[in-house]
Structures are given as structure tokens and as C-alpha cells.
Design an enzyme around this catalytic site. Structure first.
Site, PDB file in Angstrom:
ATOM      1  NE  ARG A 164      -0.898   3.687   4.675  1.00 47.70           N
ATOM      2  CZ  ARG A 164      -2.062   4.248   5.000  1.00 47.70           C
ATOM      3  NH1 ARG A 164      -3.022   3.516   5.549  1.00 47.70           N
ATOM      4  NH2 ARG A 164      -2.285   5.524   4.759  1.00 47.70           N
ATOM      5  CD  GLU A 194      -4.386  -2.354   1.330  1.00 50.98           C
ATOM      6  OE1 GLU A 194      -4.475  -2.989   2.383  1.00 50.98           O
ATOM      7  OE2 GLU A 194      -4.798  -1.201   1.192  1.00 50.98           O
ATOM      8  CG  HIS A 209      -7.360   0.363   2.869  1.00 52.29           C
ATOM      9  ND1 HIS A 209      -6.063   0.529   2.487  1.00 52.29           N
ATOM     10  CD2 HIS A 209      -7.579   1.313   3.816  1.00 52.29           C
ATOM     11  CE1 HIS A 209      -5.517   1.537   3.159  1.00 52.29           C
ATOM     12  NE2 HIS A 209      -6.421   2.027   3.977  1.00 52.29           N
TER      13      HIS A 209
END
Lengths: 332, 332
Positions: A244, A273, A293
Site C-alpha cells: 500500500r 494514488e 497498481h
């Protein structure tokens, strides 16, 4: 979708667009819902539960992490939580190894250089565009992989790295528990390691050739990779974050790269993000390679995740045992 | 450099710039040389030998490949050839795995998207930005890695891939020889493979989930990956070239990507490199990820290569046994 569509007696309301669901649409449509299938971008908080109302029995998240879910509020409203562990372990481990290799080998800058048509101007010399090698050499016979968090993904990443010839593994764990020596012995033998050891953050920073950040997100781990940690790392070391964005202080990392405290970074996630604009400090550095991601983004894994999330949802609605339920009592 | 500089009685002429050596400078400086240390970009041909003259005893190339050297001319002029095998095996195997992962996971397009500040506009959906997974899943329990050429680098690449859980290995070999069943048995057991088999080009194309091009360059293998080969590959397969650009027909590959005969390609080398300008057909495709020939570009490996090349040069000059000499008689 077929699992849900073919379920008798189920009224299905589906966000109609092929992008993340708008908050307002979500809040307009959850009142009276029995179950909600959510993703990482949907904040499941007190507001969410209040608007959904007392009919809500289950939230099924399409993710292994659940720091977007307020567990205290969930518990208060007596809602169950499904998640998708295990099915994405291999995909994220693949991506973690990819990022370690890309960061070490200047792959981000390499891709950009070729893409922009600069290869013809690239002046070859024996040590141009070089980086530290992941696999050991006669000059670097000891290669130490460090894991911040040593769960399923970390262990699957270690298994892959072992085949590159890495020699040592260090990792951090919950200080309240004692190291699992049986696990360590098994991994040491299985992966033919010269050493495996649980260490504190200080030693993780000092000893690792690559640090893999693979711990849960949330307030407790926020900015655990900070200036102090980065300053202790080796000059030719690499930081990989496939967990994360919140775990890493982006400003400290930008400084670490700028002032060459570390060699490079490979990031699948960045704090804040997807709102990472072209002026973000991490985007300026050629040795910071960032992908959007995509850790679990393979057809097979996303099919596994969506199937599991649908099954969790259906089981939660009918009050049955869920294939993968978060034990909320462990966290609140 | 210290090895050469400290050698008594040796007059050393060194190209003074930190880029590839100009042809005219090279030809101006080799007349009367006893030995020449060359790189991939220096054509060592009849012209080279004629200008160097009869004093030349040895050419030491800083590479494992030697398709830039005219072996017939070398043999005619009774010059010995040193090269640098083995020392770059691990670095190129690391890069081969990296390229397979990058090509499968849209890493090229991902890096560009983030770099250009497009991440905020990236609409997440469960199957967006997905690619085929390298490691097996319940949906794809069989993962077959194909090797065009099965030498040191290919076997080191296989060893790494085994840890990702791949199940089958197929490879092509010299049709004149019979398969090495002892080697196959050893690799099958060592890497816990369900199968390993030498196949023809046709089967390599049809069965592989990833094709790794790891054969020598030169006229004999030019465009061995052509339209016919690419048309036979699986729709979700990946082509990786970490050997020589000449092995792959770039136009055919561009067509294969455009018309989706295959999923993607990861290239460390491209025919005609480094003259790959922004209008090159392969640069137009988002699923073609290209890095600028960095397969062996790690500090440790390049130090190993330069050391070995210097030792080969010195041994050749003094007429001693070279640490790594090409057996030219096998090729001419």
C-alpha cells in the site's frame, strides 16, 4: 457476474460503467441493500453503513487488503466482511520480483529512452546503464532479501527469489509474537538459504540488498518507510513497494533517490494514488520505476478474485459460511 | 584497466571517450597492434585484419557473442579470439525473466502511463490493464516455457522460472545431434517439471506460453522468428528476445502485435539497434516493451566481463592459454 445474475431471488444493482463507481451513485443505491460488493476505491465507513441501513448483512471486497473498510463501524453495525486472500498471492509475488528486477536494471529509464527515440544517441560504454545485479556474483556472493511483513505474498516472493541464487532472508514480524523457528527451518532448507532471521526495522534497513514492503496498510503502518529508515539503507539497495502506498513516505523516498542514499525504487503503489500527476516528486527521478497498481492484474487472478468475492457475497446474504471472511473480532 | 596498465612492456592505446569507438579512430590505431580488445559494435572483418597487419595475434571481444567477428578472415590471418562466456549468464537470465514479466504485465505501457501523469485518468475496472499470468493458476495449471536455443543462459532462465511454478519446458536444439536425455532427466527432477522435451520450431511456436529467443546471431539464424512462426503462436503468448536482434523479423513482429496473433513482446535487442528511432514500427505498439540492450548491464557482470577480456588479451599477446578462447576451428 454469471454467479450473481443466475442467483434466484436476488435483485442485482450494478454500476453500469467500466470505471470506478462514483461515490454519489454508490450512496444513492445502497439504501436497503442486503449485500455490497466493493473495491479498494470505495470507502466503507460510518457514512456508508448509516446510508445502507440495517438490512445490510455483508460487504464483500474485491481485495486482500481492507484498510478502506472501517472495521469498528462494520462491527458496530453487525455487518460481515468478505475478502479475497490467497487467490492473488502468486500474481503479486510475480509483480514484486518484476519490480525488483526493473528497479535494479534501470528498466523504467530504459523503456522511456527507447520509446522516445533516444536509443540512437545512447553512447554505449562498459558501465553505462548498469545497476546492481539481483543474482549473486563472485564480487557479491551474499545477497540479502529483506521483507517488511512476512505473510503469504512475502513468502511466495522469497520462493521465486531463491531461484535467482539469493543467499539470505531477513524479515520483520509482530514484535509481540516470538519468531516461528519451525517455519524458518523449513524455508531455509526448502530454498537452500544460508540464513533466515527475524530482525527489527533498523537491521532490515541496514542489511537488505532489496527491501520488499509487503505489510498491510492503515494508520499503524503509515510512513513506516521514512527518512530515518531510508538513511540506514545500503547505497546500492533497492526499495520495492507492492503493498500500500501509505507505508512509504513519498517525500522521504524522493530525497533518498535524489541524494543517493539508495540505488532505486520499484513501486506498484504510491500514497494518494491514482492522483499522481506528472509533477509528483517521485516521477522526476529516473531510478524510480512506477507501475499503476497492477500487482494482481492478471486475467486469471482477477477472475479468481471476482469469483471469490461473488461467492463471499452470496454466502453473506444467505447467512452461510463464507469462503473467505475477515475475522473482524481480531482487529476491533 | 589496472590489469592492462600495470602490465610491463605493454604499450596501451585507449579510445579516450566514454562512448563507442569511431571506426576511423580504430582503423587509424590498429596498424602494428599485437592485440585488440573490441566490443560488439566493432566489426572485426577482412578490412580490420588487413589494416592491423601481421603483428596481430589476438582479438579479445567484450561479449559472449561473436557474430561481429568474421571467423573465416580471423582464421586466415591466424589470429586467436577471446570472448566472455559464463560471466554474463546470470545477468542475462535475470533480464530474460524481467522481460517475460514486463511483457505479460503491461509494464512498458504502465511505466509510460504513470510517467506522463495519466494515472489520475486511469479508470480502474477488474480486468483493466490485465495480462496473462506467468505463474500457474487454477484456470491455467499448465505453463509451458519454450526456448529457442538451450545453452547456458536458457538453462539459467529455466532455473529461475521453475520457482514461479512453471510446469513444462520445450526447447530447440541442433537437429544434427540427438537430445541429451541425461540433461533432460536432471533438469526435470531438479526443477520439478512435469515435462521437458526437445521439439521442432513448429511445436515450439504452437505450445509455448513464453518463447525465449536465446540462440546465437548471424546469418544462419537471421529472421528465424518470422511471420510463419509468429502466426502459429498462442493468442496469449509472449515473445522474449534477449539474444540478438537479427533473430526476429521486426516487421513480422509488429504485424503479429497489431493483429493480435500473440499477446506481447519483451525485447532487449532489436535488429538495426541502436538506430531505433521513434517511428520504428515496434515502438508504436503498447504491448511491445523494449529496453536498450542491457541484458548483461550490471556492475558486477560488466566488471567480470572486462576482467576476463583483459586476461584473454594478455594471454593472447604472450601466446599463453587464454581463460576463454573461441575454438575457431569448430566454426570455419
Amino acid at each position: 457476474m454469471p454467479l450473481l445474475r443466475e442467483k434466484e431471488g436476488l435483485e442485482l444493482i450494478v454500476w453500469p460503467e467500466d470505471r470506478e463507481c462514483d461515490r454519489s451513485w454508490l450512496l444513492d443505491n445502497i439504501p436497503g441493500a442486503t449485500g455490497v460488493l466493493a473495491t479498494l476505491s470505495n470507502k466503507v465507513n460510518e457514512e456508508f453503513f448509516e446510508i445502507a441501513g440495517p438490512s445490510l448483512k455483508v460487504v464483500s471486497t474485491l481485495s486482500v487488503g481492507f484498510d478502506h473498510v472501517d472495521l469498528v463501524a462494520l462491527n458496530k453495525h453487525k455487518v460481515r466482511l468478505g475478502y479475497t486472500p490467497d487467490v492473488l498471492t502468486d500474481a503479486v509475488a510475480d509483480a514484486s520480483v518484476m519490480l525488483a528486477l526493473m528497479a535494479g536494471r534501470n528498466a523504467g529509464a530504459g523503456v522511456t529512452l527507447v520509446k522516445e527515440g533516444q536509443w540512437p544517441k545512447f553512447n554505449w560504454a562498459p558501465f553505462f546503464f548498469c545497476g546492481p545485479q539481483l543474482s549473486p556474483t563472485s564480487f557479491t556472493p551474499k545477497r540479502t532479501m529483506g521483507f517488511l511483513g512476512f505473510g503469504r505474498v512475502a513468502q511466495a516472493t522469497l520462493a521465486r527469489l531463491a531461484a535467482f541464487g539469493i543467499t539470505h532472508c531477513i524479515y520483520t514480524g509482530n514484535p509481540a509474537s516470538s519468531p516461528d523457528t519451525a517455519l524458518e527451518e523449513r524455508l531455509k532448507e526448502q530454498h537452500k538459504l544460508q540464513g533466515i532471521r527475524r530482525v527489527d526495522l533498523d537491521e532490515l534497513a541496514r542489511e537488505s540488498d532489496v527491501v520488499f514492503v509487503l505489510a498491510p496498510g492503515g494508520e499503524k503502518t503509515r510512513h513506516i518507510i521514512n527518512e530515518s529508515f531510508l538513511r540506514k539503507m545500503k547505497k546500492r539497495s533497492i526499495l520495492v513497494n507492492a503493498a500500500r502506498g501509505t507505508l512509504v513516505d513519498s517525500d522521504a523516498l524522493a530525497k533518498a533517490l535524489e541524494e543517493e542514499w539508495i540505488w532505486s525504487a520499484g513501486l506498484d503503489v504510491v500514497e494518494g494514488e491514482p492522483k499522481i500527476t506528472a509533477d509528483h516528486p517521485l516521477l522526476k527521478h529516473p531510478r524510480c520505476v512506477i507501475v499503476p497498481h497492477i500487482g494482481s492484474a492478471t486475467f486469471e487472478t482477477r477472475l479468481g478474485m471476482t469469483t471469490l468475492a461473488a461467492k463471499n457475497l452470496l454466502a453473506g446474504i444467505s447467512g452461510e459460511e463464507m469462503p473467505s471472511e475477515v475475522e473482524v473480532s481480531k482487529y476491533v
